[in-house]
Scaffold this motif. Structure first.
Motif, PDB file in Angstrom:
ATOM      1  N   LEU A  85      -0.436   2.770 -10.443  1.00 14.86           N
ATOM      2  CA  LEU A  85       0.262   4.049 -10.586  1.00 14.86           C
ATOM      3  C   LEU A  85      -0.508   5.177  -9.912  1.00 14.86           C
ATOM      4  N   LEU A  86      -1.835   5.148 -10.042  1.00 11.22           N
ATOM      5  CA  LEU A  86      -2.616   6.213  -9.440  1.00 11.22           C
ATOM      6  C   LEU A  86      -2.556   6.144  -7.921  1.00 11.22           C
ATOM      7  N   ILE A  87      -2.622   4.937  -7.358  1.00 15.58           N
ATOM      8  CA  ILE A  87      -2.513   4.800  -5.911  1.00 15.58           C
ATOM      9  C   ILE A  87      -1.148   5.281  -5.429  1.00 15.58           C
ATOM     10  N   VAL A  88      -0.089   4.897  -6.141  1.00 19.50           N
ATOM     11  CA  VAL A  88       1.263   5.291  -5.739  1.00 19.50           C
ATOM     12  C   VAL A  88       1.419   6.810  -5.780  1.00 19.50           C
ATOM     13  N   ASN A  89       0.972   7.447  -6.851  1.00 15.32           N
ATOM     14  CA  ASN A  89       1.107   8.904  -6.964  1.00 15.32           C
ATOM     15  C   ASN A  89       0.144   9.633  -6.050  1.00 15.32           C
ATOM     16  N   TRP A  90      -1.007   9.063  -5.838  1.00 18.57           N
ATOM     17  CA  TRP A  90      -2.006   9.675  -4.978  1.00 18.57           C
ATOM     18  C   TRP A  90      -1.551   9.663  -3.524  1.00 18.57           C
ATOM     19  N   ARG A  91      -1.001   8.527  -3.100  1.00 23.67           N
ATOM     20  CA  ARG A  91      -0.532   8.419  -1.718  1.00 23.67           C
ATOM     21  C   ARG A  91       0.621   9.375  -1.469  1.00 23.67           C
ATOM     22  N   GLY A  92       1.452   9.547  -2.447  1.00 24.87           N
ATOM     23  CA  GLY A  92       2.544  10.501  -2.327  1.00 24.87           C
ATOM     24  C   GLY A  92       3.705   9.953  -1.517  1.00 24.87           C
ATOM     25  N   GLY A  93       4.524  10.858  -1.015  1.00 23.60           N
ATOM     26  CA  GLY A  93       5.733  10.493  -0.287  1.00 23.60           C
ATOM     27  C   GLY A  93       6.937  11.200  -0.868  1.00 23.60           C
ATOM     28  N   CYS A 165      -5.000   0.557  -0.159  1.00 22.30           N
ATOM     29  CA  CYS A 165      -6.171   1.387   0.156  1.00 22.30           C
ATOM     30  C   CYS A 165      -6.655   1.156   1.587  1.00 22.30           C
ATOM     31  N   LEU A 166      -6.645  -0.095   2.037  1.00 19.09           N
ATOM     32  CA  LEU A 166      -7.077  -0.385   3.409  1.00 19.09           C
ATOM     33  C   LEU A 166      -6.155   0.280   4.424  1.00 19.09           C
ATOM     34  N   ARG A 167      -4.864   0.233   4.182  1.00 16.32           N
ATOM     35  CA  ARG A 167      -3.920   0.889   5.100  1.00 16.32           C
ATOM     36  C   ARG A 167      -4.116   2.397   5.108  1.00 16.32           C
ATOM     37  N   TRP A 168      -4.284   2.956   3.936  1.00 23.00           N
ATOM     38  CA  TRP A 168      -4.402   4.414   3.822  1.00 23.00           C
ATOM     39  C   TRP A 168      -5.724   4.905   4.403  1.00 23.00           C
ATOM     40  N   TRP A 175     -14.006  12.737   2.269  1.00 19.23           N
ATOM     41  CA  TRP A 175     -14.158  12.257   0.903  1.00 19.23           C
ATOM     42  C   TRP A 175     -13.045  11.302   0.500  1.00 19.23           C
ATOM     43  N   LEU A 176     -11.834  11.543   0.970  1.00 18.35           N
ATOM     44  CA  LEU A 176     -10.730  10.656   0.617  1.00 18.35           C
ATOM     45  C   LEU A 176     -10.958   9.264   1.186  1.00 18.35           C
ATOM     46  N   ARG A 177     -11.411   9.203   2.406  1.00 16.80           N
ATOM     47  CA  ARG A 177     -11.677   7.890   2.995  1.00 16.80           C
ATOM     48  C   ARG A 177     -12.836   7.193   2.280  1.00 16.80           C
ATOM     49  N   ALA A 178     -13.877   7.959   1.953  1.00 12.36           N
ATOM     50  CA  ALA A 178     -14.998   7.372   1.215  1.00 12.36           C
ATOM     51  C   ALA A 178     -14.532   6.819  -0.126  1.00 12.36           C
ATOM     52  N   GLY A 179     -13.684   7.576  -0.822  1.00 12.52           N
ATOM     53  CA  GLY A 179     -13.169   7.101  -2.101  1.00 12.52           C
ATOM     54  C   GLY A 179     -12.349   5.834  -1.952  1.00 12.52           C
ATOM     55  N   LEU A 180     -11.538   5.765  -0.901  1.00  8.90           N
ATOM     56  CA  LEU A 180     -10.717   4.576  -0.688  1.00  8.90           C
ATOM     57  C   LEU A 180     -11.576   3.352  -0.373  1.00  8.90           C
ATOM     58  N   ILE A 181     -12.629   3.542   0.399  1.00 12.58           N
ATOM     59  CA  ILE A 181     -13.523   2.423   0.700  1.00 12.58           C
ATOM     60  C   ILE A 181     -14.207   1.923  -0.568  1.00 12.58           C
ATOM     61  N   VAL A 182     -14.640   2.860  -1.417  1.00 14.48           N
ATOM     62  CA  VAL A 182     -15.247   2.461  -2.692  1.00 14.48           C
ATOM     63  C   VAL A 182     -14.217   1.716  -3.545  1.00 14.48           C
ATOM     64  N   GLY A 186     -14.273  -2.089  -5.305  1.00 11.34           N
ATOM     65  CA  GLY A 186     -13.981  -2.334  -6.722  1.00 11.34           C
ATOM     66  C   GLY A 186     -12.823  -3.288  -6.924  1.00 11.34           C
ATOM     67  N   PHE A 187     -11.753  -3.121  -6.143  1.00  5.26           N
ATOM     68  CA  PHE A 187     -10.590  -4.006  -6.298  1.00  5.26           C
ATOM     69  C   PHE A 187     -10.900  -5.434  -5.851  1.00  5.26           C
ATOM     70  N   VAL A 188     -11.731  -5.578  -4.818  1.00  2.00           N
ATOM     71  CA  VAL A 188     -12.137  -6.923  -4.396  1.00  2.00           C
ATOM     72  C   VAL A 188     -12.929  -7.601  -5.509  1.00  2.00           C
ATOM     73  N   LEU A 189     -13.796  -6.834  -6.182  1.00  2.00           N
ATOM     74  CA  LEU A 189     -14.532  -7.407  -7.315  1.00  2.00           C
ATOM     75  C   LEU A 189     -13.581  -7.807  -8.442  1.00  2.00           C
ATOM     76  N   ASN A 190     -12.576  -6.983  -8.699  1.00  2.00           N
ATOM     77  CA  ASN A 190     -11.580  -7.350  -9.714  1.00  2.00           C
ATOM     78  C   ASN A 190     -10.842  -8.631  -9.333  1.00  2.00           C
ATOM     79  N   LEU A 191     -10.549  -8.762  -8.041  1.00  2.00           N
ATOM     80  CA  LEU A 191      -9.889  -9.980  -7.575  1.00  2.00           C
ATOM     81  C   LEU A 191     -10.804 -11.188  -7.756  1.00  2.00           C
ATOM     82  N   LEU A 192     -12.086 -11.028  -7.440  1.00  2.00           N
ATOM     83  CA  LEU A 192     -13.036 -12.126  -7.620  1.00  2.00           C
ATOM     84  C   LEU A 192     -13.158 -12.509  -9.093  1.00  2.00           C
TER      85      LEU A 192
END
Length: 420
Positions: A85-93, A165-168, A175-182, A186-192
């Motif tokens: 939800l945060l990614i969807v609202n953050w990305r906007g549109g 996040c990778l697309r965005w 700072w936005l790009r740095a946050g997305l890379i971080v 985190g999401f890769v660790l969640n996947l692992l």
């Protein structure tokens, strides 16, 4: 994992949630604000209720063995949904498209969260397991489905959010790009985490024992992933503020040499602004800049343009550019003026009075005095050098370390202290 590995992040995230409550009250109607707070809250709850002591306490309180399992799994699904939800609202549109995607993900995860306690009630898990419930009940009907449901929901969220996040990140900067890379980390660790858990569960289905993946490998991975994801979401929000604070603090420190050089005598110093060292960095910087400008103004009667020109010419002869030479010239003039003030206080200052050398009419002219014309030219040069703003003041402070400035200061001291 140790119990502190659960409770320390839970407390840290809880504090962050409480600190941001005023923002939530002010911006409750903003979906992005709600999403941020929902994510922090669910992350804190995940760590709190996943700790073995909390699991035991919940089980004992309800009198139902392993009832913590659907609770923790539901919180994990809620956290996964919060990330989406945060990614969807953050990305906007387009507002309608954002709302539609948010509703779709919310309904999907609400269905998963509803199914978890249903599966638990249909299944049979009488033996309390604090750390290895996933593998212990991997083959138990309905408990198995409960485990697979929460792991699938968690992994879907990790894959989707990583992709978004990778697309965005290719489209944004700073700072936005740095946050997305971080966030990607985190999401890769969640996947692992999900892969390790599911692999251990699937191994039980085939009669193998890979329990270590679930009990030893997965927990620290998800703990790190949860914290990194939270940091990744907060970084673009807090990063600009942290950057401004760091720049202000750095500027405050770099102005230290100039501030210490210009500090007036003790009796004047008592009237200088006094603020605690723990004040906001921008306040510290502003006060230091104000003191420096005030002291430079008081120093004007002692500024000698001849000293500035000599230092400037020396710097140019040494290969310095015009801009650097101008700063070095002014720095040498200021340093020499400080020496002059300490040896020959100007009338009207608060410096210690000098012994009377006799009637003014009988006194010899002060060979070290600065003419009004030279002082005026020096003031104009000083203003010109400082006109670019804050960064030039820092350059002036740094220039005090130059041998050219040190030589001008040493030359001023003997000349002013020699007998007339």
């Amino acid at each position: 994992m140790r119990n502190t590995d659960y409770y320390v992040p839970a407390v840290a995230l809880g504090i962050a949630f409480l600190a941001k409550l005023p923002a939530l009250r002010r911006g409750w109607r903003d979906p992005l604000v709600r999403s941020v707070h929902f994510l922090i809250f669910t992350a804190a709850c995940c760590f709190l209720f996943a700790a073995p002591p909390t699991i035991r306490a919940v089980n004992d309180l309800t009198g139902v063995p392993n009832v913590s399992a659907p609770l923790v799994y539901s919180l994990t699904c809620a956290f996964s949904c919060a990330c989406l939800l945060l990614i969807v609202n953050w990305r906007g549109g387009a507002p309608e498209a954002v709302r539609a995607r948010s509703r779709a993900w919310s309904l999907a995860y609400a269905g998963a969260i509803t199914a978890l306690p249903v599966f638990f009630l249909l299944g049979d898990a009488p033996v309390e397991r604090l750390r290895d419930l996933d593998t212990y009940y991997a083959t138990t009907p309905y408990i198995r489905e409960m485990i697979v449901t929460y792991l699938t929901a968690h992994m879907v969220s990790a894959v989707v959010t990583t992709t978004l996040c990778l697309r965005w990140a290719r489209e944004v900067r700073q700072w936005l790009r740095a946050g997305l890379i971080v966030l990607v980390v985190g999401f890769v660790l969640n996947l692992l985490f999900g892969i390790a858990k599911l692999a251990a569960v699937a191994a039980r289905w085939t009669g193998r024992d890979w329990d270590a993946l679930s009990t030893s490998v997965a927990p620290p991975i998800v703990a790190a992933g949860g914290l990194i994801v939270t940091v990744g979401f907060l970084l673009p929000l807090l990063g600009p503020q942290l950057g401004d604070a760091c720049r202000a603090w750095t500027g405050h420190v770099r102005l230290g040499p100039l501030w210490r050089l210009l500090r007036c005598p003790a009796r004047q110093r008592a009237a200088m602004p006094q603020i605690p060292w723990w004040s906001a960095p921008d306040m510290l910087l502003t006060v230091r800049e104000t003191v420096i400008h005030d002291e430079l103004l008081r120093l004007q009667p002692y500024l000698d343009d001849l000293v500035r020109r000599r230092a400037h010419d020396t710097a140019v002869a040494g290969g310095a550019g015009e801009d650097r030479a101008a700063v070095l010239g002014v720095a040498a003039m200021v340093a020499a003026a400080v020496e002059s003030r300490s040896l020959r206080p100007h009338p009207g200052t608060d410096s210690e009075p000098q012994p009377d050398s006799g009637p003014a009419s009988d006194a010899e002219p002060d060979s070290g005095s600065v003419s009004e014309e030279s002082s005026a030219k020096a003031a104009v040069a000083l203003t010109a050098v400082l006109s670019p703003g804050r960064q030039r003041l820092v350059q002036l402070s740094n220039a005090l370390q130059s041998p050219i400035v040190a030589a001008a200061r040493q030359e001023a001291a003997p000349r002013e202290s020699s007998p007339r």
